[in-house]
Design an enzyme around this catalytic site. Structure first.
Site, PDB file in Angstrom:
ATOM      1  N   HIS A 286       1.385  -1.988  -4.504  1.00  0.00           N
ATOM      2  CA  HIS A 286       2.183  -0.949  -4.504  1.00  0.00           C
ATOM      3  C   HIS A 286       3.678  -1.378  -4.721  1.00  0.00           C
ATOM      4  O   HIS A 286       3.951  -2.194  -4.213  1.00  0.00           O
ATOM      5  CB  HIS A 286       1.892  -0.124  -3.298  1.00  0.00           C
ATOM      6  CG  HIS A 286       2.419   1.409  -3.288  1.00  0.00           C
ATOM      7  ND1 HIS A 286       3.756   1.723  -3.011  1.00  0.00           N
ATOM      8  CD2 HIS A 286       1.976   2.621  -3.616  1.00  0.00           C
ATOM      9  CE1 HIS A 286       4.051   2.858  -3.076  1.00  0.00           C
ATOM     10  NE2 HIS A 286       2.755   3.538  -3.186  1.00  0.00           N
TER      11      HIS A 286
ATOM     12  N   ASP B  91      -0.558  -5.015   3.839  1.00  0.00           N
ATOM     13  CA  ASP B  91      -0.168  -3.842   3.628  1.00  0.00           C
ATOM     14  C   ASP B  91      -1.455  -2.927   3.838  1.00  0.00           C
ATOM     15  O   ASP B  91      -2.398  -3.063   3.153  1.00  0.00           O
ATOM     16  CB  ASP B  91       0.405  -3.275   2.255  1.00  0.00           C
ATOM     17  CG  ASP B  91       0.574  -2.204   1.777  1.00  0.00           C
ATOM     18  OD1 ASP B  91       0.307  -1.021   2.731  1.00  0.00           O
ATOM     19  OD2 ASP B  91       0.978  -1.665   0.688  1.00  0.00           O
TER      20      ASP B  91
ATOM     21  N   GLN C  60      -3.767   1.842   2.791  1.00  0.00           N
ATOM     22  CA  GLN C  60      -5.002   2.255   2.266  1.00  0.00           C
ATOM     23  C   GLN C  60      -6.299   1.613   2.962  1.00  0.00           C
ATOM     24  O   GLN C  60      -7.270   2.075   2.695  1.00  0.00           O
ATOM     25  CB  GLN C  60      -5.183   1.781   0.965  1.00  0.00           C
ATOM     26  CG  GLN C  60      -4.218   2.642  -0.043  1.00  0.00           C
ATOM     27  CD  GLN C  60      -3.948   3.952  -0.151  1.00  0.00           C
ATOM     28  OE1 GLN C  60      -5.027   4.736  -0.142  1.00  0.00           O
ATOM     29  NE2 GLN C  60      -2.965   4.758  -0.436  1.00  0.00           N
TER      30      GLN C  60
ATOM     31  N   LYS D  13      -1.469   9.077   5.899  1.00  0.00           N
ATOM     32  CA  LYS D  13      -2.990   8.666   5.113  1.00  0.00           C
ATOM     33  C   LYS D  13      -4.123   8.499   5.748  1.00  0.00           C
ATOM     34  O   LYS D  13      -5.105   8.350   5.305  1.00  0.00           O
ATOM     35  CB  LYS D  13      -2.674   7.423   4.235  1.00  0.00           C
ATOM     36  CG  LYS D  13      -1.643   7.285   2.988  1.00  0.00           C
ATOM     37  CD  LYS D  13      -1.410   6.145   2.344  1.00  0.00           C
ATOM     38  CE  LYS D  13      -0.256   6.098   1.567  1.00  0.00           C
ATOM     39  NZ  LYS D  13       0.022   6.859   0.474  1.00  0.00           N
TER      40      LYS D  13
ATOM     41  N   CYS E 291       2.355   4.259  -8.651  1.00  0.00           N
ATOM     42  CA  CYS E 291       3.418   3.171  -7.922  1.00  0.00           C
ATOM     43  C   CYS E 291       2.930   2.034  -8.176  1.00  0.00           C
ATOM     44  O   CYS E 291       3.106   1.067  -7.163  1.00  0.00           O
ATOM     45  CB  CYS E 291       3.521   3.663  -6.583  1.00  0.00           C
ATOM     46  SG  CYS E 291       4.260   5.230  -6.333  1.00  0.00           S
TER      47      CYS E 291
HETATM   48  N1  PMP Z   1       1.175   0.560   0.174  1.00  0.00           N
HETATM   49  C1  PMP Z   1       0.071   1.194  -0.572  1.00  0.00           C
HETATM   50  C2  PMP Z   1      -0.947   0.341  -0.661  1.00  0.00           C
HETATM   51  C3  PMP Z   1       0.216   2.699  -0.553  1.00  0.00           C
HETATM   52  O1  PMP Z   1      -0.919   3.260  -1.138  1.00  0.00           O
HETATM   53  C4  PMP Z   1       1.460   3.345  -0.165  1.00  0.00           C
HETATM   54  C5  PMP Z   1       1.476   4.996  -0.395  1.00  0.00           C
HETATM   55  N2  PMP Z   1       0.850   5.290  -1.756  1.00  0.00           N
HETATM   56  C6  PMP Z   1       2.402   2.705   0.524  1.00  0.00           C
HETATM   57  C7  PMP Z   1       2.253   1.290   0.502  1.00  0.00           C
HETATM   58  C8  PMP Z   1       3.760   3.159   0.745  1.00  0.00           C
HETATM   59  O2  PMP Z   1       3.277   4.306   1.812  1.00  0.00           O
HETATM   60  P1  PMP Z   1       4.417   5.391   2.275  1.00  0.00           P
HETATM   61  O3  PMP Z   1       5.000   6.154   0.918  1.00  0.00           O
HETATM   62  O4  PMP Z   1       3.547   6.221   3.381  1.00  0.00           O
HETATM   63  O5  PMP Z   1       5.411   4.630   3.094  1.00  0.00           O
END
Ligand code: PMP
Length: 594
Positions: free
Chosen positions: A140, A217, A220, A243, A383
């Protein structure tokens, strides 16, 4: 429940229910009872954010209604209660991820802030020119850009582990890319765009064998997998509350104390200090050293309630249920002719991503048509722009599952998508038999004025739209306008004519009408039907009109009167804004030059 209305923290994770009752789960999520565009809401955008059970909503409102106060500061009763609940939430999270102690659990705004914290306070102080941070191709942007920023500053660089056509990393590629220059590995546990579950434990083992720390990270992963940071032995683990059925604005950084102790504070302010003097400030102990200012107290309390809910429902049962959804969706969607799945890894969690190739249909159009049927799915690059580039697609449509999704919903998705593709195929075949093709002998046609002024053209369109009852009719009308768009010759599909900021590929070719004093006209095209329709609306009001009138036209008011501001998502409105900007700046230049 304890005195604060919070769930008691179980000594151990609650026993897993043998059977998973999805209907009972659904009853716990009030938002799922609503209709969207007259259809029952079918929410498949869980990887973006999941819905909240009423226990989470109640925990947050109970805090605000009965013991709202700042934490760690007051001696009064409410402050004590708020502090107790906030710290109980930390204990809850410690248990949830298997952290060794509370000093390792830092509240952040989310996964993004947690990664930035590590980039800033850890990597920034260790990276030197020539060093490397190793990431994977499926990260991401949150797990790419923070590292890029520190690498740029320090003269270090990002190394990227490639991925296979199935969307997997190969351990031999990781092995090959680890070197004495690697100072950190940062990889996602589960890919948000593909659903791939990465072999993070193996990667951590390989990195540690070389003394390289690893950040995982887990944004997910935590809603779908049982995570134990001690078992993984990762150095840092991050995730977001929203999430995992909790509130937005709260997240977690887990870190090993051996790193956290040596890291300087990320931000300065209240709560993170132990004493402040102008000559010298000393910092608070872990975890408070990294929690400057008033924290998101309600968020932490809500997150704890969410983890209680997940435990009560049984994470393993949830995971099994979601695996069934993914298997079923994979089977049904891959049976639809023209649909291609992106990301077919052997181990996947809760995500099915796809494109429609035949006939080509942009993910933007797929998403909007699904929305008309009450189906909330995500479209675009998720993203993960480098990942989309790797697969040679501008974006995908992504259905992502949570504990409350059902097999019937998967069937509805597949049936609706099948209909969308079939309808498109039928229309494409008609279009091929009556082509709007360019005739090389004929001069290129530009749309002339639709009325005597942009305002008058707009008034006529607004009158037409006023007759339409709902967004569904307006949407179809916009699509019909787009079908009549005058063709844009290939020679104008150039990079300077590309309008960036749209979720689809858009080209604009603008000119001053030859022989005119100040008439502006333009041709444009996009790979998305909805954008072609919006282009047609813009041509209707602007093309063939005097530049000064075009520059002065109140386009925002026009969109509002059409009802576009309510029905177009932010992303689409941004795209529309980018197209309008292109027209207005061209018109303004024409006015200046005239
Ligand atoms: N890492 C991953 C794999 C994500 O899917 C996301 C959110 N789509 C993020 C980081 C960032 O999360 P947040 O916007 O809640 O900080």
């Amino acid at each position: 429940m304890n005195a604060l209305g919070l769930q008691e923290i179980p000594k151990q994770a609650a026993a897993i229910r043998p059977s998973f009752d999805v209907q009972r789960v659904r009853d716990d999520f009030p938002i799922l009872r609503q209709q969207v565009h007259g259809k029952p809401l079918l929410y498949l955008d869980n990887a973006a954010t999941s819905q909240k059970p009423h226990t989470v909503i109640d925990a947050v409102s109970n805090y605000y209604e009965t013991y709202n106060a700042n934490v760690h500061r007051g001696v009064h009763r409410l402050s004590e209660m708020a502090t107790e609940a906030y710290e109980a939430a930390r204990v809850r999270i410690q248990k949830f991820i298997g952290a060794h102690c509370l000093r390792e659990v830092i509240f952040t705004r989310g996964a993004t802030e947690a990664i930035n914290l590590v980039a800033h306070s850890y990597a920034r102080n260790r990276l030197q020119a020539g060093d490397e941070v190793l990431v994977t191709w499926m990260e991401h942007h949150s797990n790419i850009v923070p590292w890029q920023l520190v690498c740029q500053e320090k003269g270090a660089r990002l190394q990227v582990v490639p991925i296979t056509d199935e969307g997997e990393i190969r351990l031999e590629d990781v092995e090959r890319q680890l070197s004495p220059r690697t100072k950190l590995v940062a990889l996602t546990h589960v890919s948000n765009a593909l659903g791939t579950i990465n072999p993070v434990k193996d990667v951590i083992g390989m990195a540690h064998a070389r003394g390289i720390p690893v950040l995982v990270d887990g944004a997910q992963a935590v809603p779908h997998l049982r995570v134990d940071v001690q078992e993984l032995d990762c150095d840092f683990y991050v995730f977001s509350g929203h999430k995992v059925y909790g509130p937005t604005g709260i997240g977690v950084l887990y870190g090993k104390p051996k790193h956290l102790e040596l890291m300087p504070p990320y931000q300065g302010g209240g709560d993170m200090i132990s004493s402040v003097r102008f000559e010298k400030t000393t910092y608070n102990e872990l975890p408070y050293k990294f929690e400057a200012g008033t924290p998101h107290i309600a968020g932490a309390i809500g997150l704890a309630a969410a983890l209680d809910y997940l435990d009560k429902t049984g994470l393993d049962a949830v995971a099994e249920h979601e695996r069934r959804m993914v298997r079923y969706a994979t089977q049904l969607l891959s049976e639809i002719r023209g649909v291609r799945l992106i990301g077919t890894a052997a181990h996947k969690a809760a995500v099915v991503s796809f494109v429609v190739d035949d006939p080509p249909l942009s993910s933007l159009d797929v998403g909007m048509r699904l929305d008309l049927e009450g189906i909330a799915a995500r479209t675009g690059h998720h993203c993960c722009m480098p990942l989309m580039e790797r697969f040679g697609v501008p974006g995908t449509t992504r259905a992502s599952f949570a504990m409350y999704n059902t097999e019937e919903e998967v069937e509805t998705l597949a049936r609706t998508l099948g209909n969308i593709v079939a309808e498109r195929r039928a229309r494409t075949q008609v279009a091929i038999s009556t082509p709007l093709a360019l005739d090389a002998k004929k001069p290129i046609a530009y749309p002339g004025p639709a009325a005597s002024s942009p305002q008058e053209a707009a008034d006529e369109l607004v009158e037409l739209f006023d007759y339409m009852e709902d967004w569904n009719d307006k949407y179809r009308q916009i699509i019909e306008f787009g079908e009549k768009l005058l063709p844009l010759p290939d020679e104008y599909r150039t990079e300077p004519n590309r309008v960036h900021g749209c979720q689809s590929t858009v080209y604009f070719h603008m000119r001053k009408k030859p022989g005119s004093r100040n008439t502006l006209e333009f041709l444009a095209d996009s790979d998305a039907d909805i954008v072609r329709g919006l282009i047609a609306l813009l041509q209707n009001v602007y093309s063939g009109q005097p530049a000064d009138q075009a520059a002065a036209f109140d386009v925002d008011g026009f969109f509002r009167r059409l009802g576009l501001d309510q029905n177009l998502s932010m992303g689409r409105r941004n795209g529309l804004g980018a197209m309008v900007k292109r027209i207005r700046s061209f018109a303004a230049d024409m006015v200046k030059q005239s």
